[in-house]
Write a protein that holds these residues in place. Structure first.
Motif, PDB file in Angstrom:
ATOM      1  N   UNK A 164       0.837  -1.204   0.000  1.00  0.00           N
ATOM      2  CA  UNK A 164       0.000   0.000   0.000  1.00  0.00           C
ATOM      3  C   UNK A 164       0.873   1.256   0.000  1.00  0.00           C
ATOM      4  N   UNK A 165       0.357   2.316  -0.601  1.00  0.00           N
ATOM      5  CA  UNK A 165       1.088   3.575  -0.671  1.00  0.00           C
ATOM      6  C   UNK A 165       1.193   4.168   0.727  1.00  0.00           C
ATOM      7  N   UNK A 166       2.316   4.837   1.021  1.00  0.00           N
ATOM      8  CA  UNK A 166       2.447   5.451   2.345  1.00  0.00           C
ATOM      9  C   UNK A 166       1.437   6.587   2.504  1.00  0.00           C
ATOM     10  N   UNK A 167       1.025   6.790   3.736  1.00  0.00           N
ATOM     11  CA  UNK A 167       0.045   7.838   4.016  1.00  0.00           C
ATOM     12  C   UNK A 167       0.662   9.210   3.730  1.00  0.00           C
ATOM     13  N   UNK A 168      -0.094  10.122   3.141  1.00  0.00           N
ATOM     14  CA  UNK A 168       0.457  11.448   2.853  1.00  0.00           C
ATOM     15  C   UNK A 168       0.739  12.200   4.148  1.00  0.00           C
ATOM     16  N   UNK A 169       1.763  13.036   4.088  1.00  0.00           N
ATOM     17  CA  UNK A 169       2.114  13.821   5.268  1.00  0.00           C
ATOM     18  C   UNK A 169       1.108  14.946   5.427  1.00  0.00           C
ATOM     19  N   UNK A 170       0.711  15.258   6.637  1.00  0.00           N
ATOM     20  CA  UNK A 170      -0.279  16.325   6.833  1.00  0.00           C
ATOM     21  C   UNK A 170       0.301  17.691   6.454  1.00  0.00           C
ATOM     22  N   UNK A 171      -0.550  18.504   5.883  1.00  0.00           N
ATOM     23  CA  UNK A 171      -0.163  19.847   5.444  1.00  0.00           C
ATOM     24  C   UNK A 171      -0.789  20.846   6.411  1.00  0.00           C
ATOM     25  N   UNK A 172      -0.029  21.875   6.734  1.00  0.00           N
ATOM     26  CA  UNK A 172      -0.538  22.895   7.644  1.00  0.00           C
ATOM     27  C   UNK A 172      -1.707  23.629   6.989  1.00  0.00           C
ATOM     28  N   UNK A 173      -2.784  23.800   7.731  1.00  0.00           N
ATOM     29  CA  UNK A 173      -3.978  24.455   7.224  1.00  0.00           C
ATOM     30  C   UNK A 173      -3.884  25.946   7.503  1.00  0.00           C
ATOM     31  N   UNK A 174      -4.060  26.733   6.433  1.00  0.00           N
ATOM     32  CA  UNK A 174      -4.028  28.187   6.570  1.00  0.00           C
ATOM     33  C   UNK A 174      -5.466  28.661   6.750  1.00  0.00           C
ATOM     34  N   UNK A 175      -5.755  29.384   7.824  1.00  0.00           N
ATOM     35  CA  UNK A 175      -7.139  29.846   8.011  1.00  0.00           C
ATOM     36  C   UNK A 175      -7.537  30.843   6.925  1.00  0.00           C
ATOM     37  N   UNK A 176      -8.739  30.666   6.418  1.00  0.00           N
ATOM     38  CA  UNK A 176      -9.232  31.553   5.362  1.00  0.00           C
ATOM     39  C   UNK A 176      -9.764  32.841   5.978  1.00  0.00           C
ATOM     40  N   UNK A 177      -9.660  33.925   5.225  1.00  0.00           N
ATOM     41  CA  UNK A 177     -10.216  35.205   5.687  1.00  0.00           C
ATOM     42  C   UNK A 177     -11.722  35.146   5.600  1.00  0.00           C
ATOM     43  N   UNK A 178     -12.366  35.646   6.594  1.00  0.00           N
ATOM     44  CA  UNK A 178     -13.826  35.608   6.603  1.00  0.00           C
ATOM     45  C   UNK A 178     -14.446  36.933   6.188  1.00  0.00           C
ATOM     46  N   UNK A 179     -13.673  38.007   6.162  1.00  0.00           N
ATOM     47  CA  UNK A 179     -14.244  39.304   5.801  1.00  0.00           C
ATOM     48  C   UNK A 179     -13.300  40.026   4.860  1.00  0.00           C
ATOM     49  N   UNK A 180     -13.871  40.942   4.089  1.00  0.00           N
ATOM     50  CA  UNK A 180     -13.089  41.751   3.164  1.00  0.00           C
ATOM     51  C   UNK A 180     -12.705  43.038   3.883  1.00  0.00           C
TER      52      UNK A 180
END
Length: 106
Positions: free
Chosen positions: A33-49
């Motif tokens: 089986x393929x190795x599990x992908x390494x987790x990527x840091x999640x960048x918080x999305x902007x909620x307002x302009x």
């Protein structure tokens, strides 16, 4: 020319015939089986302009320009329709007078 072209099935339709032979399980080799992908840091999305005062002015000016242009186009279309209606009415009156003169024999 405009009739649909329906393909003709050369095989009888009463018996389903598989198009591919299934591969026997003995011929399939096990794979790792393929190795599990390494987790990527999640960048918080902007909620307002975030608007600066200058960008708010530019946005308002752009909106005003769009309203003016659309208004001018609509008014010119209305004027064209009105002008066409008036010209058709004038032609109808002139034709009516010509027909009336022809019937009187002038």
């Amino acid at each position: 020319m405009l009739q649909p072209r329906i393909p003709v099935n050369p095989l009888p339709t009463g018996h389903p015939i598989p198009l591919l032979k299934p591969t026997p399980m003995a011929d399939i080799e096990p794979t790792n089986p393929a190795p599990a992908p390494t987790p990527v840091a999640v960048v918080p999305a902007r909620t307002s302009i975030q608007l600066t005062p200058s960008s708010a002015v530019v946005l308002a000016a752009g909106g005003g320009a769009v309203v003016l242009v659309v208004g001018a186009v609509l008014v010119s279309m209305l004027l064209a329709v009105a002008l066409t209606g008036v010209s058709i009415a004038v032609v109808a009156v002139v034709l009516r007078m010509v027909v009336r003169d022809m019937q009187k024999g002038r």
